[in-house]
Scaffold this active site. Structure first.
Site, PDB file in Angstrom:
ATOM      1  CG  HIS A 118       3.458   0.882  -3.252  1.00  0.00           C
ATOM      2  ND1 HIS A 118       3.151  -0.321  -3.931  1.00  0.00           N
ATOM      3  CD2 HIS A 118       2.406   0.813  -2.320  1.00  0.00           C
ATOM      4  CE1 HIS A 118       1.930  -0.648  -3.627  1.00  0.00           C
ATOM      5  NE2 HIS A 118       1.386  -0.072  -2.571  1.00  0.00           N
ATOM      6  CG  HIS A 151      -5.259  -0.673   1.120  1.00  0.00           C
ATOM      7  ND1 HIS A 151      -5.980  -1.583   0.424  1.00  0.00           N
ATOM      8  CD2 HIS A 151      -3.908  -1.030   0.380  1.00  0.00           C
ATOM      9  CE1 HIS A 151      -5.836  -2.254  -0.541  1.00  0.00           C
ATOM     10  NE2 HIS A 151      -4.495  -1.778  -0.814  1.00  0.00           N
ATOM     11  CG  ASP A 205      -1.110   1.894   0.063  1.00  0.00           C
ATOM     12  OD1 ASP A 205      -0.271   1.548  -0.558  1.00  0.00           O
ATOM     13  OD2 ASP A 205      -2.235   1.762  -0.283  1.00  0.00           O
TER      14      ASP A 205
END
Lengths: 312, 425
Positions: free
Chosen positions: B63, B233, B306
């Site tokens: 992200h 994930h 992640d």
């Protein structure tokens, strides 16, 4: 014995010796509330802030009275009137309170762990007055004091806690407290209200209220909140009252010297019938009286008090 | 300009595992030959003796917070953090503000990342408009703009019909769907793994089933549509079992996990540490072991991070109100090397999980061979050090691994023939 802790965060972090000291000190404090002039100068010049982020009548009043009877200056802040409504963070609020040098902060918050968070950030002693579903140590202590007054011991008793265990900080703190003092705790309620892994705290679990109360020395009923209907925890209040409520009829199987407790506020007719709440086994109002004594003891001990009840 | 990486152990699974010299020129690998006195007219010689040289590591789940939350991470800071961690390419998820559900945002990300001249940045565009799970985006346009996959990461696609159609529609454009598997009704108010630890702490729990019911649904849709599906994930033993079974049945599903799921358990939440709060949550020891088994037997194809940067505004607050996520770009390799130390993966196996498999799943060219772009990571497998967030290039510090002793790290990162991180003394 000097009380060795800066904060009262939960029952899990108190030793059996510390619990005994608190209860013995509270026993001594009771007498002050029975005097015509209900005030001693012990904590004159100490400042206590009551920081309540969740509504509370009984607990807040109890802490407030306890502080005043020891001559501490107590000030009450609730989330509705503080800068919380202006968007201030918890840490900023705490730092600002700290800047005014209070000696003790009593905090209630809907988020578990908030008292722990503050304890690491401020010099003042933190007393947890209830954090989310986690802990409510002063409630457990007053419950234990009330049981001890009636049973003369906290060892070898069977305590039945019945109702919404999942959402109850009172249940968690009492499991920790009573098992630590040598009693056993059995939990009962619908499976939807029994949280996963609760038996690892040292309690046993049953889905039958009759089984739980059959040889219990103490029956503690928990409040059922209508909001739980939204999370599908039960069907109707009617079915709950029939299946899990404490009725006069159900009381026939209980021991003749059983004690009935409730942390309040009561939902009469749901988890407890009015006859039982007001009946001869009920010590619900003694709990409230003892609440003041226990909170006086906590203020006293955290302020450096060393006087042990046994010395008197 | 000729650069030679000399004398390192070159590990390119299925291709090479020996001491070789790599010649790089014009952004490409021009030859890979046995090491020796072949300096020719090299402009730079990188001494890689005792080091491991691998195809560039790829983190397919990151992200970046630009556009919208640049105070947490920008495209540039994220791309720099990546190469500092030995990662040459990252895929960035679309949950920015505005959401990457259109050509303009995709192009903006690519333009910004080129200016950063660090890791390659490949945008993952949204499955549905605004991540709302209601309307499909223009996948053709997004692909043309440079999107490499589609995901509503962070927001599960709860509408099974939309998910089915998204998978079918994406197949027409050759785009991969990456699924964030989570049933929000089962999560409800949950903030950590459901179980004894959450119960004791008075925190609402998230059951394993909140993940696995959606993993099982998406596997069923994958079987129905025949469209490739990548599961993001993975954190639970039930998910691992379901994916293992699906692969056995020839269903085109792949999966990733992150270092925190094979290193930490729910116990890391400790005293309400918000740096141990993420979604999915840290699970039980049993789950952690299953994740290791899944990595070892090939059920889980990829280690991604992640990477989810947050500032103290989102993290230094009440546990149940704190944002989910931890950063990972600069710790991923060191933490994953523990799997090699623990004999869960071979070094080759690790390079597959962190480089070859993500490339294969995304359709990227990557390897140590002539004519391929020179995206290369040089790893010192023996250096012991303490993870220190003050050394990070990321704008955020939200990691539970700060202060941990680890062994092995990236010492040099090359992207397109250019040295973008040089930690060699």
């Amino acid at each position: 014995m000097q009380f060795p802790k800066k904060d009262i965060l939960d029952m899990a972090s108190l030793s059996a010796e510390e619990i005994m000291l608190i209860l013995n000190t509270a026993e001594n404090m009771k007498e002050i509330s029975e005097r015509p002039i209900k005030k001693v100068p012990t904590l004159r010049g100490k400042t206590v802030i009551l920081l309540f982020y969740e509504p509370s009548t009984r607990t807040r009043l109890s802490f407030d009275i306890a502080a005043k009877r020891l001559s501490a200056d107590s000030l009450s802040i609730s989330a509705g009137t503080s800068s919380v409504v202006k968007g201030e963070t918890l840490i900023d609020t705490a730092k600002n309170l700290e800047a005014m040098n209070p000696d003790m902060i009593v905090i209630r918050h809907s988020s578990a762990g908030v008292p722990h968070m503050l304890a690491g950030r401020v010099k003042a002693s933190i007393i947890n007055a209830g954090d989310g579903m986690h802990a409510h140590p002063s409630q457990a202590l007053l419950d234990m004091l009330t049981v001890r007054q009636n049973k003369k011991t906290l060892e070898g008793l069977k305590i039945a806690i019945i109702g919404d265990i999942s959402h109850s900080r009172v249940a968690r703190s009492n499991i920790n407290g009573f098992t630590k003092m040598g009693s056993s705790v059995v939990l009962a309620g619908p499976p939807t209200m029994i949280p996963m892994g609760i038996e690892t705290m040292g309690a046993t679990v049953t889905y039958s209220v009759d089984e739980a109360i059959s040889d219990a020395d103490v029956i503690m009923m928990l409040r059922i909140q209508k909001e739980r209907l939204k999370s599908f925890s039960f069907s109707t209040e009617r079915e709950y009252a029939i299946t899990y409520g404490l009725s006069a009829d159900r009381m026939k199987q209980a021991k003749p010297d059983v004690l009935i407790m409730h942390p309040g506020p009561l939902n009469r007719g749901v988890e407890i019938s009015p006859e039982v709440a007001d009946g001869p086994f009920s010590i619900i109002l003694d709990q409230v009286t003892n609440g003041v004594a226990v909170r006086m003891a906590l203020f006293y001990l955290l302020s450096g008090g060393v006087k042990n009840a046994d010395d008197n | 300009m000729l650069t030679i990486i000399k004398g390192g152990r070159v590990i390119d699974p299925g291709n090479l595992n020996s001491i070789m010299d790599i010649h790089i020129s014009g952004g490409k690998i021009i030859k890979v030959i046995e090491t020796g006195n072949n300096d020719e007219s090299a402009d730079r010689i990188i001494n890689a003796a005792g080091k491991i040289v691998t195809p560039g590591l790829i983190d397919m789940h990151v992200h970046l917070r630009e556009p919208g939350h640049e105070y947490k991470e920008t495209i540039a800071s994220g791309a720099l953090a990546a190469v500092h961690g030995g990662i040459t390419a990252i895929c960035c998820m679309p949950n920015t503000n505005p959401v990457n559900d259109n050509r303009q945002i995709t192009e903006f990300i690519i333009k910004k990342s080129k200016a950063a001249s660090a890791a390659r940045v490949y945008p993952v565009a949204a499955i549905s408009h605004g991540l709302e799970g209601k309307v499909l985006n223009e996948y053709g346009d997004l692909k043309q703009a440079g999107a490499v996959a589609l995901s509503d990461d962070g927001m599960p696609v709860t509408d099974s019909q939309l998910m089915r159609r998204a998978m079918e529609y994406a197949k027409g454009f050759g785009l991969l769907i990456i699924s964030h598997c989570e049933d929000p009704d089962l999560v409800a108010d949950g903030v950590m793994n459901e179980g004894a630890v959450a119960t004791r702490m008075g925190l609402a729990g998230i059951p394993n089933a909140a993940e696995s019911v959606m993993v099982k649904r998406d596997i069923a849709l994958c079987e129905l549509t025949g469209s490739p599906l990548h599961i993001a994930h993975v954190s639970t033993k039930e998910s691992v079992a379901a994916i293992r079974e699906a692969k056995k049945n020839g269903i085109p599903v792949t999966a990733e996990t992150a270092p925190h799921y094979f290193i930490l358990t729910e116990n890391a939440v400790g005293q309400y540490d918000t740096f141990a709060k993420m979604n999915p949550p840290l699970r039980s020891e049993e789950d952690r072991k299953s994740i290791c088994e899944g990595l070892s037997d090939g059920t889980i194809d990829v280690i991604a991070t992640d990477h989810a940067p947050h500032s103290i505004l989102e993290k230094d607050i009440e546990f149940d109100m704190a944002a989910n996520g931890i950063i990972g770009l600069e710790t991923s390799l060191s933490l994953s090397l523990q799997l090699v130390d623990d004999d869960i993966l071979s070094m080759e196996g690790l390079v597959e999980k962190m480089s070859k498999n993500p490339a294969r799943i995304l359709g990227f060219e990557n390897g140590i061979q002539a004519d391929l772009p020179a995206d290369i990571t040089i790893i010192d497998p023996d250096t012991e050090y303490v993870i220190d967030v003050t050394d990070f290039r990321s704008k955020s510090v939200n990691t539970p691994f700060n202060g941990m002793d680890v062994k092995g790290k990236a010492v040099l990162t090359i992207v397109g023939g250019k040295i973008v991180f040089d930690g060699l003394e």
